[in-house]
Design an enzyme around this catalytic site. Sequence first.
Site, short mmCIF file in Angstrom:
data_model
loop_
_atom_site.label_atom_id
_atom_site.label_comp_id
_atom_site.label_asym_id
_atom_site.label_seq_id
_atom_site.Cartn_x
_atom_site.Cartn_y
_atom_site.Cartn_z
N GLN A 56 0.81 -1.22 0.00
CA GLN A 56 0.00 0.00 0.00
C GLN A 56 0.84 1.28 0.00
O GLN A 56 0.29 2.38 0.01
CB GLN A 56 -0.94 0.01 1.21
CG GLN A 56 -0.24 0.08 2.56
CD GLN A 56 0.01 -1.29 3.16
OE1 GLN A 56 0.21 -2.26 2.43
NE2 GLN A 56 -0.02 -1.37 4.49
N PHE A 74 9.14 7.16 -8.94
CA PHE A 74 10.39 6.43 -9.14
C PHE A 74 10.63 6.18 -10.63
O PHE A 74 9.70 5.87 -11.38
CB PHE A 74 10.36 5.09 -8.40
CG PHE A 74 10.50 5.22 -6.90
CD1 PHE A 74 11.69 5.68 -6.34
CD2 PHE A 74 9.45 4.90 -6.06
CE1 PHE A 74 11.82 5.80 -4.96
CE2 PHE A 74 9.57 5.01 -4.69
CZ PHE A 74 10.76 5.47 -4.14
N SER A 78 19.37 3.66 16.18
CA SER A 78 19.01 4.93 16.83
C SER A 78 19.82 5.14 18.10
O SER A 78 20.12 4.18 18.83
CB SER A 78 17.51 4.91 17.18
OG SER A 78 17.17 5.98 18.05
N TYR A 124 10.48 1.08 21.45
CA TYR A 124 11.18 1.35 20.19
C TYR A 124 12.67 1.12 20.35
O TYR A 124 13.31 0.43 19.54
CB TYR A 124 10.91 2.78 19.73
CG TYR A 124 11.75 3.20 18.55
CD1 TYR A 124 11.50 2.67 17.29
CD2 TYR A 124 12.80 4.10 18.71
CE1 TYR A 124 12.28 3.04 16.19
CE2 TYR A 124 13.57 4.48 17.62
CZ TYR A 124 13.31 3.95 16.36
OH TYR A 124 14.09 4.31 15.29
N LYS A 149 15.19 -1.69 18.50
CA LYS A 149 16.37 -1.31 17.73
C LYS A 149 17.62 -2.01 18.28
O LYS A 149 18.47 -2.50 17.53
CB LYS A 149 16.56 0.21 17.74
CG LYS A 149 15.67 0.93 16.75
CD LYS A 149 16.00 0.52 15.32
CE LYS A 149 15.18 1.22 14.28
NZ LYS A 149 15.50 0.79 12.90
#
Length: 287
Positions: A35, A41, A115, A140, A144
Amino acid sequence: MSNVLVTGGAGSMGRLVSEKLINDGHQVNIFDLPQANYEGFDNSKTKIFKGNLNDSSIEESILEVDTVIHLAAILPPTANINLELTEKVNVDGTRNLLSCIEKINPNIHIIFSSSVSIYGKNLDNSTIHLDNTANPDDHYAKTKYDSEVLVERSNINHTILRISGVSIPVFQEPPSEWPFLPNQKIEFIHRDDVVTSICNSVNNKEAYGQMFNISGGKSWQITGEKYVKDYFEILEVDMENALYQKEEGHFSWYQSSKSNKILQYQNNNYENYLAQIRQDLNNLMGE
């Protein structure tokens, strides 16, 4: 030049990375969700692969590539709300990608976008070095860090980039609450310099097997209060309207001299960023 796969290549950062890779002469494979928006591109320079990191759809996209830039991830705030989805995409997706690489194309060099949040809150306001202990304190950051471990334990040639907070050089409404304390050391990085750091890791033998802090550099080493003051001055808004969160954010100053020496990415200083914000605001105001 190389054939490069960019996971999450149709996202905001992925598009910029893909465009720079194309401009640098690379052939680029774009892998993203079905989606996603793939408009714009150049089909002569890119191949589009639609699928999911957690199934076999990723396999075809890595068949003839030399490098994988792994950007696909669930980001905050969603990452700290929908924990199950974040674990599935960020960790399980990375695990499946690594497994497919080892099975199909084990000579690939993978560049993993991580991160600085994996260091956790910097309670003593000190400069962060790579040998600082990881202390991820939200979901999060944990995903990571767990993904970093998977990459490091794999048999795949890799580069891990721990990226600081990204400053986008366009005017944005100030947040209702700034994500740091007034006296907290912060060192963000210009969006375009993040793109450069990622792209300059491609075919860079000095980056093989390395982990780097990716941050703005000395001119970006300021306090939260100065960042807000400078932003509000551009808006001509009184500093008294600034609200800060009640505890430290995942920000600090970072030791990045080694990463910049190898990747040569710190090209947009803090004053340049402020000038771009000022110009963008003037454009919006018709000045």
